[in-house]
Design a protein around this motif. Sequence first.
Motif, PDB file in Angstrom:
ATOM      1  N   ALA A 160       0.816  -1.221   0.000  1.00 38.83           N
ATOM      2  CA  ALA A 160       0.000   0.000   0.000  1.00 38.83           C
ATOM      3  C   ALA A 160       0.847   1.267   0.000  1.00 38.83           C
ATOM      4  CB  ALA A 160      -0.941  -0.003   1.197  1.00 38.83           C
ATOM      5  N   ASP A 161       2.087   1.163   0.505  1.00 40.56           N
ATOM      6  CA  ASP A 161       2.888   2.396   0.613  1.00 40.56           C
ATOM      7  C   ASP A 161       3.688   2.706  -0.645  1.00 40.56           C
ATOM      8  OD1 ASP A 161       4.602   0.301   0.821  1.00 40.56           O
ATOM      9  OD2 ASP A 161       5.847   1.205   2.389  1.00 40.56           O
ATOM     10  N   ARG A 162       3.488   1.934  -1.707  1.00 40.90           N
ATOM     11  CA  ARG A 162       4.203   2.230  -2.951  1.00 40.90           C
ATOM     12  C   ARG A 162       3.441   3.295  -3.746  1.00 40.90           C
ATOM     13  NH1 ARG A 162       8.392  -1.502  -4.500  1.00 40.90           N
ATOM     14  NH2 ARG A 162       8.906  -2.639  -2.586  1.00 40.90           N
ATOM     15  N   ASP A 163       4.187   4.253  -4.243  1.00 36.32           N
ATOM     16  CA  ASP A 163       3.564   5.278  -5.081  1.00 36.32           C
ATOM     17  C   ASP A 163       3.589   4.824  -6.543  1.00 36.32           C
ATOM     18  OD1 ASP A 163       2.532   7.745  -6.027  1.00 36.32           O
ATOM     19  OD2 ASP A 163       4.588   8.357  -6.532  1.00 36.32           O
ATOM     20  N   PRO A 164       2.416   4.629  -7.167  1.00 34.54           N
ATOM     21  CA  PRO A 164       2.377   4.083  -8.529  1.00 34.54           C
ATOM     22  C   PRO A 164       3.181   4.899  -9.533  1.00 34.54           C
ATOM     23  CG  PRO A 164       0.199   4.070  -7.554  1.00 34.54           C
ATOM     24  CD  PRO A 164       1.071   4.817  -6.603  1.00 34.54           C
ATOM     25  N   ASP A 165       3.069   6.213  -9.448  1.00 30.27           N
ATOM     26  CA  ASP A 165       3.764   7.053 -10.418  1.00 30.27           C
ATOM     27  C   ASP A 165       5.278   6.909 -10.285  1.00 30.27           C
ATOM     28  OD1 ASP A 165       3.484   9.043 -12.502  1.00 30.27           O
ATOM     29  OD2 ASP A 165       4.494  10.385 -11.086  1.00 30.27           O
ATOM     30  N   THR A 166       5.748   6.867  -9.056  1.00 30.76           N
ATOM     31  CA  THR A 166       7.183   6.678  -8.811  1.00 30.76           C
ATOM     32  C   THR A 166       7.648   5.337  -9.351  1.00 30.76           C
ATOM     33  OG1 THR A 166       7.161   8.070  -6.830  1.00 30.76           O
ATOM     34  CG2 THR A 166       8.945   6.459  -7.022  1.00 30.76           C
ATOM     35  N   GLU A 167       6.932   4.295  -9.015  1.00 31.93           N
ATOM     36  CA  GLU A 167       7.327   2.950  -9.456  1.00 31.93           C
ATOM     37  C   GLU A 167       7.280   2.836 -10.979  1.00 31.93           C
ATOM     38  OE1 GLU A 167       8.553   0.821  -7.414  1.00 31.93           O
ATOM     39  OE2 GLU A 167       8.080   1.909  -5.568  1.00 31.93           O
ATOM     40  N   LEU A 185       8.773  -5.456  -6.385  1.00 38.62           N
ATOM     41  CA  LEU A 185       7.630  -4.543  -6.452  1.00 38.62           C
ATOM     42  C   LEU A 185       6.349  -5.263  -6.023  1.00 38.62           C
ATOM     43  CD1 LEU A 185       6.224  -1.926  -7.236  1.00 38.62           C
ATOM     44  CD2 LEU A 185       6.308  -2.651  -9.632  1.00 38.62           C
ATOM     45  N   PHE A 186       6.200  -6.506  -6.500  1.00 38.14           N
ATOM     46  CA  PHE A 186       4.987  -7.267  -6.158  1.00 38.14           C
ATOM     47  C   PHE A 186       5.262  -8.118  -4.929  1.00 38.14           C
ATOM     48  CE2 PHE A 186       4.311  -5.978 -10.444  1.00 38.14           C
ATOM     49  CZ  PHE A 186       2.943  -5.853 -10.604  1.00 38.14           C
ATOM     50  N   ASP A 236      16.544   7.583  -4.535  1.00 35.65           N
ATOM     51  CA  ASP A 236      16.325   7.382  -3.096  1.00 35.65           C
ATOM     52  C   ASP A 236      15.158   6.428  -2.842  1.00 35.65           C
ATOM     53  OD1 ASP A 236      18.409   8.848  -1.976  1.00 35.65           O
ATOM     54  OD2 ASP A 236      17.362  10.752  -2.297  1.00 35.65           O
ATOM     55  N   ALA A 237      14.117   6.562  -3.652  1.00 37.74           N
ATOM     56  CA  ALA A 237      12.975   5.670  -3.493  1.00 37.74           C
ATOM     57  C   ALA A 237      13.398   4.224  -3.722  1.00 37.74           C
ATOM     58  CB  ALA A 237      11.866   6.063  -4.482  1.00 37.74           C
ATOM     59  N   HIS A 238      14.234   4.028  -4.750  1.00 39.45           N
ATOM     60  CA  HIS A 238      14.711   2.670  -5.030  1.00 39.45           C
ATOM     61  C   HIS A 238      15.570   2.166  -3.867  1.00 39.45           C
ATOM     62  CE1 HIS A 238      15.809  -0.747  -7.627  1.00 39.45           C
ATOM     63  NE2 HIS A 238      17.015  -0.628  -7.092  1.00 39.45           N
ATOM     64  N   LEU A 239      16.421   3.019  -3.334  1.00 41.14           N
ATOM     65  CA  LEU A 239      17.280   2.617  -2.214  1.00 41.14           C
ATOM     66  C   LEU A 239      16.442   2.302  -0.974  1.00 41.14           C
ATOM     67  CD1 LEU A 239      20.328   5.061  -2.557  1.00 41.14           C
ATOM     68  CD2 LEU A 239      20.252   2.609  -3.051  1.00 41.14           C
ATOM     69  N   ASP A 240      15.337   3.037  -0.811  1.00 39.61           N
ATOM     70  CA  ASP A 240      14.440   2.763   0.310  1.00 39.61           C
ATOM     71  C   ASP A 240      13.952   1.315   0.280  1.00 39.61           C
ATOM     72  OD1 ASP A 240      14.561   5.220   1.496  1.00 39.61           O
ATOM     73  OD2 ASP A 240      12.783   6.028   0.488  1.00 39.61           O
ATOM     74  N   ARG A 241      13.745   0.819  -0.950  1.00 38.67           N
ATOM     75  CA  ARG A 241      13.244  -0.556  -1.061  1.00 38.67           C
ATOM     76  C   ARG A 241      14.355  -1.573  -0.877  1.00 38.67           C
ATOM     77  NH1 ARG A 241       8.497   1.353  -0.105  1.00 38.67           N
ATOM     78  NH2 ARG A 241       7.724   2.723  -1.750  1.00 38.67           N
TER      79      ARG A 241
END
Lengths: 198, 198
Positions: free
Chosen positions: A153-160, A196-197, B190-195
């Motif tokens: 739920a905390d993933r931002d679709p646009d960012t991903e 991601l999934f 940074d978002a990728h590193l967060d994951r």
Amino acid sequence: MPKRVDHDERRHRIAEALWRIASERGLDGASLRDVAAEAGISLGQLQHYFRTKDDMLVFALGHISELAARRIGARVGSLAGDPSPRTLLRETLAEMLPLDDKSRTGQLVQIAYFVRAVHDERLRRHAKEGIPALREFFAAQIRRAKEGGDVAADRDPDTEAMLLISLVDGLTGYVLLDVLPGEEALRLVDAHLDRLFT
Amino acid sequence: MPKRVDHDERRHRIAEALWRIASERGLDGASLRDVAAEAGISLGQLQHYFRTKDDMLVFALGHISELAARRIGARVGSLAGDPSPRTLLRETLAEMLPLDDKSRTGQLVQIAYFVRAVHDERLRRHAKEGIPALREFFAAQIRRAKEGGDVAADRDPDTEAMLLISLVDGLTGYVLLDVLPGEEALRLVDAHLDRLFT
DNA sequence: GCTATCGCAATACAACTGACCTGTAAACGA
DNA sequence: TCGTTTACAGGTCAGTTGTATTGCGATAGC
């Protein structure tokens, strides 16, 4: 009215000759005479269909983007039943990678255009225009997956979505340079999707 | 012996003139005369230091890779105390992105070389040679982080390293095309590193 | 001072570039 | 049949390209 000819068909033929040369020697290595020879026509005829070289380049770029989009659409459309967001994403990403000879040629040409686009305002507009739609398509799939609980739920679709696009583009470069084999690039895409999934 | 001149210093000067032109107009837009004029020397003098254009391109590519590596090394070396793996990775990745004018120019030149490298055996060898070392450096940091428990045990360091490199390269392209602003690209890293880091 | 060698300028050159401009044949409508 | 329009072939042109050549001044060792 005199002899009628399908202008668009001729232009497509010329554009495809241009690609063949550009994928081998780069766009700057493609002179009008070379393209005409490759297309099996005279320089005069080529200039009859494209008043300037720039016109030819812009037309050919539009055509190749269109074909790439159609190829992806066909692959996605042929998926059986009701494909999951992950499947849709994976198949789209796989089609974007230069895994076979045809798409390798396509990517080589795209890269040639990319370099020109950095310095050329007109080409840059063309090169950029497809990105938002692709990004939104990716984001929509991720949103769907979130609703289904397949993406956290905390993933931002646009960012991903943008991360996916950038990743494939980076991988494409390394495949073209023979740093990575195609299957390895695909494996890396799958590894990223695994994260991601859930 | 007649007048002695520092050949390498002259060559570096010429290479830098080449970059200035290549970052504006691309490598193919840089003729020997243009480069000589930009360097403030005559065509004859330029030819005295580079017997062929190809020699000049290869030398300039080697020089720019060296400078980029040195810039990254300096940034990483200036980190206070004992930086964490994540900090090391982030700072390296940030330095690879075209965030200021100088590194933007550098990246534009690198891209120009990349395109040539796809079609040119000699340049391709040069372009590829830095990748394994970078990949191994990234993988080493991730391995360290795994030992410290900051990266999940089931992550493969080598895979994650290549994902990082490819991601930055893809982002670089979009920053150069003005699809993404620099800060947005950094945010995505940074978002990728967060994951990657728990 | 002689001379070999280096540093460089200037010019020449052949090949190629994109744009332009004719000439001509063919097809159609009037 | 005539005139107009389209399709193309061929050539020309000025400009640019990378490379090769020639010449000359400066400098250091002899």
